[in-house]
Design an enzyme around this catalytic site. Structure first.
Site, short mmCIF file in Angstrom:
data_model
loop_
_atom_site.label_atom_id
_atom_site.label_comp_id
_atom_site.label_asym_id
_atom_site.label_seq_id
_atom_site.Cartn_x
_atom_site.Cartn_y
_atom_site.Cartn_z
N ASN A 1 47.82 46.38 40.21
CA ASN A 1 46.64 46.44 41.04
C ASN A 1 45.98 47.52 40.28
OD1 ASN A 1 44.45 45.60 42.40
ND2 ASN A 1 45.14 47.10 44.12
N ASN A 2 46.45 47.56 39.10
CA ASN A 2 46.01 49.23 38.25
C ASN A 2 45.68 48.65 36.44
OD1 ASN A 2 45.12 51.79 38.22
ND2 ASN A 2 46.83 52.49 37.66
N HIS B 1 44.44 45.19 32.30
CA HIS B 1 44.83 45.49 33.75
C HIS B 1 45.45 44.56 34.26
CE1 HIS B 1 42.82 46.51 37.83
NE2 HIS B 1 43.57 45.37 38.07
N CYS B 2 46.96 44.80 34.57
CA CYS B 2 47.49 44.12 35.23
C CYS B 2 47.64 44.66 37.11
CB CYS B 2 49.22 45.44 34.66
SG CYS B 2 50.46 44.37 36.09
N ALA B 3 47.29 43.00 37.63
CA ALA B 3 47.06 42.22 38.64
C ALA B 3 48.48 42.59 39.45
CB ALA B 3 46.66 40.62 38.47
#
Ligand SMILES: [Zn+2]
Ligand SMILES: [Zn+2]
Length: 407
Positions: free
Chosen positions: A190-191, A185-187
């Site tokens: 945001n996805n 999950h990549c901040a």
């Protein structure tokens, strides 16, 4: 001079924190100062603060901070994405307004492509959500990859989504769904980065590296005519050389100011991050694994180092277990006076998924370092990951093509 020093300090601090935030959790860096700094910032300091707060304010500040950090780190929010877009837009605007009048047409021409690329790939990363697994697309998702029976087994249920987890998928608590071929999950975007948008994520990293490289180059081409570098009479090992270089940077700041020299310096110092992250993902593609899988392999490697991992032939072990179960049922029937055939098996047959690479290996980890009881002859101690086959690794080129075609 003070403005210059402050800019340098700010740039170094931003770069360092970004590096620790991005790389600190990587399994490969777990035992390095980067991994330690990440734990220090995310675990040890917050824990220490919590103790002080509960002693002096009854934990009031903590409750507020927990609420904020829960929103920042445990809920989907666009703050990092917005920060990134503001930084990119702000730096590019500041830089171009000051630098454009001094640039030749050939240097200006690539600018629209170089600057627009990160926005395009950010948009594609953020909006592609087709790698989310729902009840509607669960059946085809189960046919995307076979289970390797090492990292992914068919008996693994997602209790939130209420279905069997397809091989290579992972439930993301932030997105609230299982994600196909989940990488992480990549901040930043945001996805989740997964099966369909992984290619756009790679291109995003590359395009950020390129925009920074080009920005640094443009900054250099604006400032270099004034700097007279390369004419030093000192060797680069001599102290005077670096003193001259420092003076040149001070001079560069006086000509270009924050707009050209500051942004150029920020570009140079942060450029290694996207390129290093891009190189790391190329390594993952070469090794045929996702970030999620690399963490699972790292756990297995730790178990192997501790002498707790055992490797066996799946077909032999399954046949053994089936036979033992049938014997157990026969004995139970005999004891209770029941007659009749023993059912073949009540386990669901695993769906066949066509895949170029097969393996009959399976791994097990025991807590006491001994082979599984009653099956000692079926297992061999696994000392290294070299003994284990990764069926998802089809060779660099095929792995790469699969990623770039969203498979
Ligand atoms: Zn799920
Ligand atoms: Zn997610």
């Amino acid at each position: 001079m003070i403005a210059f020093r402050n800019t340098i300090i700010l740039v170094v601090v931003i770069s360092l924190f970004t590096f620790i935030a991005l790389f600190g959790r990587l399994p490969a860096l777990r035992k390095t100062p980067i991994g330690f700094s990440h734990r220090l910032l995310c675990i040890y300091i917050p824990n220490g603060f919590r103790q002080v707060d509960s002693r002096y304010t009854g934990g009031r500040m903590n409750a507020n901070i927990a609420q904020l950090s829960n929103y920042l780190f445990h809920q989907k929010n666009p703050l990092v994405l917005l920060l990134f877009l503001v930084l990119l837009t702000g730096s590019a605007t500041l830089f171009l307004r000051a630098a454009l009048p001094h640039l030749s047409t050939s240097l200006i021409l690539p600018i629209p492509f170089v600057v627009l690329a990160p926005y395009t790939f950010t948009y594609l990363c953020v909006t592609r959500k087709t790698d989310y697994i729902t009840h509607a697309n669960h059946a085809p998702a189960m046919r995307q990859y076979p289970y390797d029976h090492i990292l992914f087994r068919p008996d693994n249920l997602c209790r939130t989504c209420n279905f069997t987890k397809p091989a290579r998928s992972k439930h993301c608590s932030l997105c609230g769904v299982c994600v196909a071929r989940c990488d992480h999950h990549c901040a930043w975007i945001n996805n989740c980065v997964g099966r369909h948008n992984y290619r756009y994520f790679l291109l995003l990293l590359l395009s950020i590296g390129i925009v920074e490289l080009y920005g640094a180059y443009l900054s250099w081409s604006v400032l270099s005519p004034h700097l007279h570098l390369g004419h030093s009479k000192y060797g680069w090992l001599e102290k005077q050389y670096w003193a001259e270089l420092g003076n040149a940077f001070v001079f560069a700041m006086s000509i270009g100011g924050i707009s050209v020299a500051g942004v150029g310096l920020l570009a140079i110092t942060t450029m290694p991050l996207p390129f290093a992250l891009f190189a790391y993902h190329l390594y993952l593609i070469w090794a045929g694994m996702t970030t999620n899988e690399s963490a699972k392999w790292a756990d297995w490697r730790d178990d192997m180092t501790d002498g707790m991992a055992w490797i066996g032939k799946r077909s032999v072990i399954e046949a053994h277990n089936k036979e033992r179960k049938a014997r157990h049922l026969r004995n139970r029937n005999r004891m209770s006076g029941l007659a009749g055939p023993v059912p073949d098996s009540d386990e669901d047959e695993e769906e066949y998924v066509p895949w170029p690479k097969h393996s009959d290996q399976t791994l097990v980890s025991t807590t006491d370092g001994k082979a599984p009881t009653g099956q000692e002859q079926l297992w061999e101690r696994c000392m290294s990951l070299d003994m284990v086959e990764n069926i998802y690794d089809l060779g660099f080129w095929r792995n790469f093509v699969a990623v770039m075609t969203g498979r």
